[in-house]
Design a protein around this motif. Structure first.
Motif, PDB file in Angstrom:
ATOM      1  N   GLY A  26     -25.153 -12.916  -7.292  1.00  0.00           N
ATOM      2  CA  GLY A  26     -24.144 -12.011  -6.760  1.00  0.00           C
ATOM      3  C   GLY A  26     -24.759 -10.905  -5.914  1.00  0.00           C
ATOM      4  N   ALA A  27     -25.852 -10.316  -6.389  1.00  0.00           N
ATOM      5  CA  ALA A  27     -26.520  -9.245  -5.636  1.00  0.00           C
ATOM      6  C   ALA A  27     -27.067  -9.775  -4.317  1.00  0.00           C
ATOM      7  N   ILE A  28     -27.609 -10.974  -4.328  1.00  0.00           N
ATOM      8  CA  ILE A  28     -28.137 -11.566  -3.091  1.00  0.00           C
ATOM      9  C   ILE A  28     -27.016 -11.784  -2.086  1.00  0.00           C
ATOM     10  N   ILE A  29     -25.886 -12.278  -2.526  1.00  0.00           N
ATOM     11  CA  ILE A  29     -24.750 -12.513  -1.627  1.00  0.00           C
ATOM     12  C   ILE A  29     -24.260 -11.197  -1.035  1.00  0.00           C
ATOM     13  N   VAL A  30     -24.142 -10.164  -1.856  1.00  0.00           N
ATOM     14  CA  VAL A  30     -23.679  -8.863  -1.354  1.00  0.00           C
ATOM     15  C   VAL A  30     -24.669  -8.300  -0.338  1.00  0.00           C
ATOM     16  N   ILE A  31     -25.961  -8.420  -0.597  1.00  0.00           N
ATOM     17  CA  ILE A  31     -26.963  -7.938   0.363  1.00  0.00           C
ATOM     18  C   ILE A  31     -26.843  -8.693   1.683  1.00  0.00           C
ATOM     19  N   ILE A  32     -26.607  -9.988   1.630  1.00  0.00           N
ATOM     20  CA  ILE A  32     -26.419 -10.766   2.861  1.00  0.00           C
ATOM     21  C   ILE A  32     -25.208 -10.244   3.627  1.00  0.00           C
ATOM     22  N   PHE A  33     -24.126  -9.957   2.926  1.00  0.00           N
ATOM     23  CA  PHE A  33     -22.938  -9.401   3.579  1.00  0.00           C
ATOM     24  C   PHE A  33     -23.240  -8.046   4.224  1.00  0.00           C
ATOM     25  N   LEU A  34     -24.008  -7.212   3.523  1.00  0.00           N
ATOM     26  CA  LEU A  34     -24.305  -5.869   4.020  1.00  0.00           C
ATOM     27  C   LEU A  34     -25.245  -5.880   5.218  1.00  0.00           C
ATOM     28  N   VAL A  35     -26.049  -6.910   5.350  1.00  0.00           N
ATOM     29  CA  VAL A  35     -27.009  -7.004   6.449  1.00  0.00           C
ATOM     30  C   VAL A  35     -26.364  -7.548   7.727  1.00  0.00           C
ATOM     31  N   GLN A  36     -25.269  -8.254   7.599  1.00  0.00           N
ATOM     32  CA  GLN A  36     -24.641  -8.888   8.758  1.00  0.00           C
ATOM     33  C   GLN A  36     -24.156  -7.870   9.778  1.00  0.00           C
ATOM     34  N   ASP A  37     -24.068  -8.335  11.025  1.00  0.00           N
ATOM     35  CA  ASP A  37     -23.614  -7.486  12.121  1.00  0.00           C
ATOM     36  C   ASP A  37     -22.112  -7.229  12.025  1.00  0.00           C
ATOM     37  N   SER A  38     -21.663  -6.224  12.735  1.00  0.00           N
ATOM     38  CA  SER A  38     -20.250  -5.865  12.776  1.00  0.00           C
ATOM     39  C   SER A  38     -19.426  -6.969  13.405  1.00  0.00           C
ATOM     40  N   THR A  39     -18.161  -7.032  13.001  1.00  0.00           N
ATOM     41  CA  THR A  39     -17.253  -7.906  13.727  1.00  0.00           C
ATOM     42  C   THR A  39     -16.924  -7.213  15.037  1.00  0.00           C
ATOM     43  N   PRO A  40     -17.012  -7.927  16.156  1.00  0.00           N
ATOM     44  CA  PRO A  40     -16.761  -7.276  17.450  1.00  0.00           C
ATOM     45  C   PRO A  40     -15.307  -6.816  17.579  1.00  0.00           C
ATOM     46  N   GLY A  41     -15.135  -5.705  18.242  1.00  0.00           N
ATOM     47  CA  GLY A  41     -13.798  -5.169  18.477  1.00  0.00           C
ATOM     48  C   GLY A  41     -13.165  -4.619  17.209  1.00  0.00           C
ATOM     49  N   ASP A  42     -11.861  -4.518  17.243  1.00  0.00           N
ATOM     50  CA  ASP A  42     -11.117  -3.984  16.109  1.00  0.00           C
ATOM     51  C   ASP A  42     -10.902  -5.074  15.058  1.00  0.00           C
ATOM     52  N   ASN A  43     -10.816  -4.663  13.801  1.00  0.00           N
ATOM     53  CA  ASN A  43     -10.369  -5.555  12.741  1.00  0.00           C
ATOM     54  C   ASN A  43      -9.336  -4.788  11.915  1.00  0.00           C
ATOM     55  N   LYS A  44      -8.900  -5.370  10.817  1.00  0.00           N
ATOM     56  CA  LYS A  44      -7.815  -4.729  10.062  1.00  0.00           C
ATOM     57  C   LYS A  44      -8.241  -3.428   9.377  1.00  0.00           C
ATOM     58  N   TYR A  45      -9.535  -3.101   9.415  1.00  0.00           N
ATOM     59  CA  TYR A  45     -10.036  -1.879   8.790  1.00  0.00           C
ATOM     60  C   TYR A  45     -10.267  -0.750   9.796  1.00  0.00           C
ATOM     61  N   GLY A  46     -10.079  -1.042  11.083  1.00  0.00           N
ATOM     62  CA  GLY A  46     -10.250  -0.003  12.091  1.00  0.00           C
ATOM     63  C   GLY A  46     -11.008  -0.492  13.300  1.00  0.00           C
ATOM     64  N   SER A  47     -11.295   0.466  14.174  1.00  0.00           N
ATOM     65  CA  SER A  47     -12.020   0.118  15.396  1.00  0.00           C
ATOM     66  C   SER A  47     -13.510   0.042  15.111  1.00  0.00           C
ATOM     67  N   ASN A  48     -14.214  -0.676  15.965  1.00  0.00           N
ATOM     68  CA  ASN A  48     -15.648  -0.880  15.796  1.00  0.00           C
ATOM     69  C   ASN A  48     -16.373   0.446  16.050  1.00  0.00           C
ATOM     70  N   PRO A  49     -17.183   0.910  15.104  1.00  0.00           N
ATOM     71  CA  PRO A  49     -17.896   2.175  15.301  1.00  0.00           C
ATOM     72  C   PRO A  49     -18.989   2.096  16.351  1.00  0.00           C
ATOM     73  N   LYS A  50     -19.383   0.881  16.752  1.00  0.00           N
ATOM     74  CA  LYS A  50     -20.396   0.733  17.803  1.00  0.00           C
ATOM     75  C   LYS A  50     -19.819   0.993  19.185  1.00  0.00           C
ATOM     76  N   GLY A  51     -18.532   0.882  19.322  1.00  0.00           N
ATOM     77  CA  GLY A  51     -17.895   1.070  20.619  1.00  0.00           C
ATOM     78  C   GLY A  51     -16.979  -0.089  20.940  1.00  0.00           C
ATOM     79  N   ILE A  52     -16.462  -0.102  22.153  1.00  0.00           N
ATOM     80  CA  ILE A  52     -15.473  -1.092  22.561  1.00  0.00           C
ATOM     81  C   ILE A  52     -16.051  -2.506  22.598  1.00  0.00           C
ATOM     82  N   ASN A  53     -17.239  -2.653  23.164  1.00  0.00           N
ATOM     83  CA  ASN A  53     -17.809  -3.988  23.359  1.00  0.00           C
ATOM     84  C   ASN A  53     -18.648  -4.480  22.188  1.00  0.00           C
ATOM     85  N   GLY A  54     -18.752  -3.682  21.157  1.00  0.00           N
ATOM     86  CA  GLY A  54     -19.486  -4.125  19.984  1.00  0.00           C
ATOM     87  C   GLY A  54     -20.934  -3.836  20.128  1.00  0.00           C
TER      88      GLY A  54
END
Length: 116
Positions: free
Chosen positions: A88-116
């Motif tokens: 479980g800890a390994i899976i969560v760490i993998i999730f935390l390391v992944q890049d942002s979803t580009p653009g907006d998602n249901k949790y808000g706008s991308n903090p990196k900017g418009i183009n991701g």
């Protein structure tokens, strides 16, 4: 240090998104201060400072991890996977390391900017 203080100031903010840098810089400073607290505990011989420090930063740690998971398009409840020993800890760490979803998602706008 500004990332650490920013997270502590937003300790009850479970909404929105947090970039990888914000999350991992918080973890870095958390660990540095924790090691310092452990050293102080060892020198004093009391053993309570590290425990108090950990408990004081439990809620900010959960909230920044939830916002980080939101940035990858997942619910903050995925943190509960860490309760499963090892896998479980390994899976969560993998999730935390992944890049942002580009653009907006249901949790808000991308903090990196418009183009991701």
């Amino acid at each position: 240090m500004e990332y650490f203080l920013s997270v502590v100031k937003q300790y009850v903010n479970f909404e929105g998104r947090a970039r990888r840098r914000e999350y991992w810089m918080y973890i870095l400073f958390y660990l540095i201060f924790y090691v310092g607290a452990v050293i102080i505990d060892y020198v004093i011989g009391l053993g309570l400072i590290a425990l108090i420090y950990s408990l004081a930063l439990l809620l900010p740690s959960i909230s920044v991890a939830a916002r980080r998971l939101h940035d990858t398009g997942r619910s903050g409840w995925w943190q509960l996977l860490a309760l499963i020993p090892l896998i479980g800890a390994i899976i969560v760490i993998i999730f935390l390391v992944q890049d942002s979803t580009p653009g907006d998602n249901k949790y808000g706008s991308n903090p990196k900017g418009i183009n991701g």
